[in-house]
Design an enzyme around this catalytic site. Structure first.
Site, mmCIF file in Angstrom:
data_model
loop_
_atom_site.group_PDB
_atom_site.id
_atom_site.type_symbol
_atom_site.label_atom_id
_atom_site.label_comp_id
_atom_site.label_asym_id
_atom_site.label_seq_id
_atom_site.Cartn_x
_atom_site.Cartn_y
_atom_site.Cartn_z
ATOM 1 C CB SER A 126 0.235 7.497 -2.854
ATOM 2 O OG SER A 126 0.267 6.315 -2.072
ATOM 3 C CE1 TYR A 140 3.351 9.802 0.863
ATOM 4 C CE2 TYR A 140 1.991 7.836 0.733
ATOM 5 C CZ TYR A 140 2.935 8.683 0.175
ATOM 6 O OH TYR A 140 3.441 8.419 -1.062
#
Length: 320
Positions: free
Chosen positions: A127, A152
């Site tokens: 990501s 995350y």
């Protein structure tokens, strides 16, 4: 090729599976259909795949070690595309355990499956969030990424590190993709474009964080899929790769809102709010590495992608 796609009922996973099937590959998809967002959307995505020639869908959780081992034992894969994960920055503030199970335990289960069943290549979702509070733009794969600003992001950086060790220790080819804000038809209800569309059509105010001073490298789903499939099939990749996969064109959040307003024919009511914990003001992908290796060049501007999403949204919700 026979390819395992994890998260096949997810946004990117469904589109990647469709593209692979259209190219003549076999796809085994796994998904746990969790309730992070509406399961009905995941069921509708899955229904587009199930029954197609060459597709097999299996409902299993990544963190189910025995279940994942069974999948690898019953199929021989030429490549694995790991797109399943607990997504979302803000949700990681309230349910950290979900990220540990899916993004860490689950990822190791996939790596172990690849290792013990001699899968030649693993392509996995990282990501752009790994860049944390990086203020140098555009973000390059050479930049420091050890200062995440959300759990995350930390799990995604951990994925890259763990993948590196599997390449180093066991020779598994690992290709990590740092996705930059993906949008388009069949997208996620927790992301800005869907949230804004939903609120504007209901006549409700939209929540605009950092008072609108946000820039995102919005990347259309079809462009993303082209890059993912290229990583699964290209024959010129190194034993270990990390690629940014984005649009190389950051847009102001207010630009997205303007184009969306025009596509919907609705004037937005905006609730201006401060920056959220774990969020960053800007993302911007340097895609020179993936362009050099795969010829990757996104072609879809917001002016095309957003109306495509709106048309799909109206059809999906049966709106006139």
């Amino acid at each position: 090729m026979k390819i395992l796609v994890t998260g096949y009922a997810g946004f990117i996973g469904m589109h990647v599976s469709e593209r692979l099937l259209s190219l003549g590959h076999e796809v085994v998809g796994i998904d746990n259909f969790n309730d992070y967002y509406t399961v009905a959307l995941k069921e509708a995505r899955a229904a587009r795949l199930e029954g197609k020639p060459g597709f097999c869908g299996i409902r299993v959780d990544l963190s189910d070690q025995a279940g994942i081992e069974k999948v690898f034992s019953e199929h021989r894969f030429d490549a694995v595309c790991n797109l399943a994960a607990q997504a979302g920055v803000r949700y990681s503030l309230v349910n950290p355990q979900a990220y540990m199970r899916s993004n860490l335990d689950g990822f190791v289960n996939i790596l172990e499956g690849c290792r013990h069943h001699e899968v030649p290549r693993l392509v996995y979702a990282s990501s752009s969030s790994v860049y944390g509070g990086n203020t140098k733009t555009p973000f390059s794969e050479e930049d420091r990424v050890d200062l995440p600003v959300s759990l995350y992001a930390a799990t995604k950086k951990a994925n890259e590190l763990i993948a590196h060790t599997y390449t180093h220790l066991f020779g598994l080819q690992t290709i990590g993709l740092r996705f930059f804000t993906v949008y388009g038809p069949w997208g996620r209800p927790d992301m800005a474009l869907w949230l804004f569309t939903d609120a504007m059509l209901a006549g409700k105010p939209i929540k605009v964080f950092n008072h609108g001073n946000m820039r995102r490298d919005f990347t259309y789903i079809d462009d993303i899929v082209t890059g993912v499939v290229g990583c699964l099939t290209a024959d010129n990749l190194a034993k270990e790769e990390i690629f940014n996969i984005g649009n190389h064109h950051p847009e102001e959040l207010m630009t997205l809102i303007r184009i969306l307003s025009e596509a919907l024919g609705v004037e937005p009511k905006m609730e201006m709010l401060p920056m959220q914990p774990g969020d960053v003001p800007a993302t911007y992908a340097d895609i020179s590495r993936i362009s050099a290796k795969l010829g990757f060049q996104p072609t879809t501007p917001l002016s095309v992608g957003i109306p495509n999403f709106v048309n799909w949204y109206r059809t999906f919700h049966k709106l006139s």
